[in-house]
Design a protein around this motif. Structure first.
Motif, PDB file in Angstrom:
ATOM      1  N   HIS A 299       1.468  -0.569   4.451  1.00  0.00           N
ATOM      2  CA  HIS A 299       0.965   0.802   4.590  1.00  0.00           C
ATOM      3  C   HIS A 299      -0.444   0.834   5.177  1.00  0.00           C
ATOM      4  N   ALA A 300      -1.223  -0.197   4.837  1.00  0.00           N
ATOM      5  CA  ALA A 300      -2.645  -0.180   5.228  1.00  0.00           C
ATOM      6  C   ALA A 300      -2.840  -0.239   6.741  1.00  0.00           C
ATOM      7  N   ILE A 301      -1.857  -0.827   7.477  1.00  0.00           N
ATOM      8  CA  ILE A 301      -2.086  -0.966   8.923  1.00  0.00           C
ATOM      9  C   ILE A 301      -1.797   0.316   9.707  1.00  0.00           C
ATOM     10  N   THR A 302      -1.460   1.391   8.995  1.00  0.00           N
ATOM     11  CA  THR A 302      -1.337   2.678   9.696  1.00  0.00           C
ATOM     12  C   THR A 302      -2.717   3.127  10.183  1.00  0.00           C
ATOM     13  N   VAL A 303      -3.748   2.531   9.552  1.00  0.00           N
ATOM     14  CA  VAL A 303      -5.126   2.727  10.010  1.00  0.00           C
ATOM     15  C   VAL A 303      -5.602   1.339  10.436  1.00  0.00           C
ATOM     16  N   ARG A 304      -6.340   1.250  11.542  1.00  0.00           N
ATOM     17  CA  ARG A 304      -6.727  -0.059  12.078  1.00  0.00           C
ATOM     18  C   ARG A 304      -7.532  -0.872  11.048  1.00  0.00           C
ATOM     19  N   GLN A 305      -7.151  -2.139  10.862  1.00  0.00           N
ATOM     20  CA  GLN A 305      -7.848  -3.020   9.927  1.00  0.00           C
ATOM     21  C   GLN A 305      -8.424  -4.218  10.682  1.00  0.00           C
TER      22      GLN A 305
ATOM     23  N   ASP B 100      -3.837  15.209   7.066  1.00  0.00           N
ATOM     24  CA  ASP B 100      -5.237  14.815   6.812  1.00  0.00           C
ATOM     25  C   ASP B 100      -5.614  13.593   7.625  1.00  0.00           C
ATOM     26  N   LYS B 101      -4.743  12.572   7.562  1.00  0.00           N
ATOM     27  CA  LYS B 101      -5.103  11.306   8.219  1.00  0.00           C
ATOM     28  C   LYS B 101      -5.081  11.443   9.731  1.00  0.00           C
ATOM     29  N   SER B 102      -4.193  12.293  10.268  1.00  0.00           N
ATOM     30  CA  SER B 102      -4.210  12.397  11.727  1.00  0.00           C
ATOM     31  C   SER B 102      -5.416  13.202  12.197  1.00  0.00           C
ATOM     32  N   ALA B 103      -5.939  14.074  11.320  1.00  0.00           N
ATOM     33  CA  ALA B 103      -7.174  14.777  11.691  1.00  0.00           C
ATOM     34  C   ALA B 103      -8.344  13.783  11.664  1.00  0.00           C
ATOM     35  N   LYS B 104      -8.306  12.876  10.679  1.00  0.00           N
ATOM     36  CA  LYS B 104      -9.409  11.930  10.495  1.00  0.00           C
ATOM     37  C   LYS B 104      -9.389  10.803  11.535  1.00  0.00           C
ATOM     38  N   HIS B 105      -8.187  10.408  11.958  1.00  0.00           N
ATOM     39  CA  HIS B 105      -8.066   9.306  12.931  1.00  0.00           C
ATOM     40  C   HIS B 105      -7.389   9.839  14.185  1.00  0.00           C
ATOM     41  N   ALA B 106      -8.001  10.840  14.788  1.00  0.00           N
ATOM     42  CA  ALA B 106      -7.377  11.535  15.920  1.00  0.00           C
ATOM     43  C   ALA B 106      -7.110  10.607  17.105  1.00  0.00           C
TER      44      ALA B 106
END
Ligand code: TYM
Length: 340
Positions: free
Chosen positions: A54-60, A121-127
């Motif tokens: 799940h964590a890699i949906t945001v760049r790590q 929320d997350k797509s607004a934050k990581h547009a």
């Protein structure tokens, strides 16, 4: 027929939950989930995982990520989970999660995923990185859960919507292909289900908050904890009571109550005639008292990487066995060709 009554052997109810290894968990993760996991481990048959996929949906950052996976795994034990009682594992080490996720994604509607508030929320934050994984995240979460056939999923209030979608997916699959999955219920405690930011108490406490004063990390030392509580945003009154328009104080009272085991009314009585300064210090002291032993245990555990790796390996093997059986069942029901 014998008239001797047979003892009824009741299977313990099963529980599954996960935490993402993105940064150090906060007091929100602790009260909303982790602490309850420990409370449940004697009464239930528990499966707890580090949700690294799940964590890699945001760049790590790969090197940091690898370390955080190990630290989060160790933290599960530092908070009091016993690998002899609870099955602890890392999600990516059990391939059935990604496999079932694909099957379930074909039973999930685009519209359902579009309604998920976390996605919005997350797509607004990581547009700049609205990737497919961010969108289909809840089907992977449904796979995490359904693979273990749990009755309950202990989570904070923010995960309720994902748990409800999991129920819908399970019910849909069962009605199309026949009974396959247990339909689980979210298990959300009354206290601590939504710990709020110390800087903006209308928002939830989150480890990804840019303002470090907004959250307490489980690795914050005593001085930092006391300082962050002293700076916590409250209101212009000076009386400690639980009420409307007092989000900041309500949040601190809930945190304090969760540790000392007092009701809001009892806390009001304890701080009768005292100001916010005294109250904030008491909350800081109580939180530091709760976290210090966890931090000490975490350091000890991290000192023996070989043992941690061994526990991780055993956990993955056991989880793979349970998950593999459910995956095979789902594949069979869907009509995939299986060797005899
Ligand atoms: P995650 O990693 O964001 O958070 C882990 C758990 O902590 C709870 N939590 C909170 N509870 C109260 N107040 C807060 N401020 C707060 N912040 C976080 C979350 O509700 C969660 O229970 N999608 C999940 C991870 C996951 C999962 C699963 C959970 C993946 N697969 C299967 C349950 C079952 C998540 O992002 O949690």
């Amino acid at each position: 027929m014998s008239d001797i009554q047979q003892p009824t052997i009741e299977r313990k109810k099963r529980v599954l939950s996960c935490i993402q290894p993105t940064g150090v968990p906060t007091l929100g993760n602790y009260f909303g989930a982790l602490r309850n996991w420990v409370k449940m481990q004697d009464e239930f048959d528990c499966f707890y995982a580090v949700a690294d996929l799940h964590a890699i949906t945001v760049r790590q950052d790969p090197a940091k990520f690898r370390q955080q996976i190990m630290e989060t795994f160790a933290l599960l034990m530092a908070i009091g989970l016993d690998p002899e009682k609870s099955l602890l594992f890392v999600q990516s080490q059990v391939p059935a999660h990604a496999q079932l996720s694909w099957l379930l994604s074909c039973c999930t509607q685009f519209g359902e995923l579009s309604r998920m508030t976390q996605f919005k929320d997350k797509s607004a934050k990581h547009a700049d990185n609205i990737n497919l994984g961010l969108f289909s995240y809840p089907t992977l979460m449904a796979a995490d859960i359904l693979l273990y056939q749990p009755e309950y999923v202990p989570v904070g209030a923010d995960q309720k919507q994902h748990c409800e979608l999991t129920r819908n997916i399970a019910e849909r699959f069962n009605s199309i292909y026949g009974n396959t999955f247990v339909v689980p219920e979210p298990y959300i405690m009354k206290t601590g289900a939504r710990v709020r930011s110390l800087q903006d108490p209308t928002k939830k406490m989150s480890k990804s908050d840019e303002n470090v004063n907004a959250f307490i990390s489980l690795k914050d030392d005593k001085d930092t904890i006391i300082r962050k509580f002293r700076r916590a945003v409250t209101d212009s009154e000076a009386r400690v009571y639980y009420g409307e328009g007092k989000d900041g104080i309500n949040n601190l009272m809930e945190i304090y109550g969760a540790i000392v085991g007092k009701t809001m009314q009892e806390i009001e009585q304890e701080f009768e005639g005292k100001g916010y300064g005294d109250f904030k210090s008491a909350v800081g002291e109580a939180v530091a008292g709760e976290l210090t032993p966890i931090q000490e245990r975490l350091q000890t555990l991290l000192g023996d990487k070989a043992q941690l790796e061994q526990l991780m390996r055993t956990g993955a093997e056991h989880a793979s066995y349970v998950a593999g059986r459910t995956l095979a069942k789902a594949q069979k029901k869907m009509g995939f060709y299986q060797f005899k």
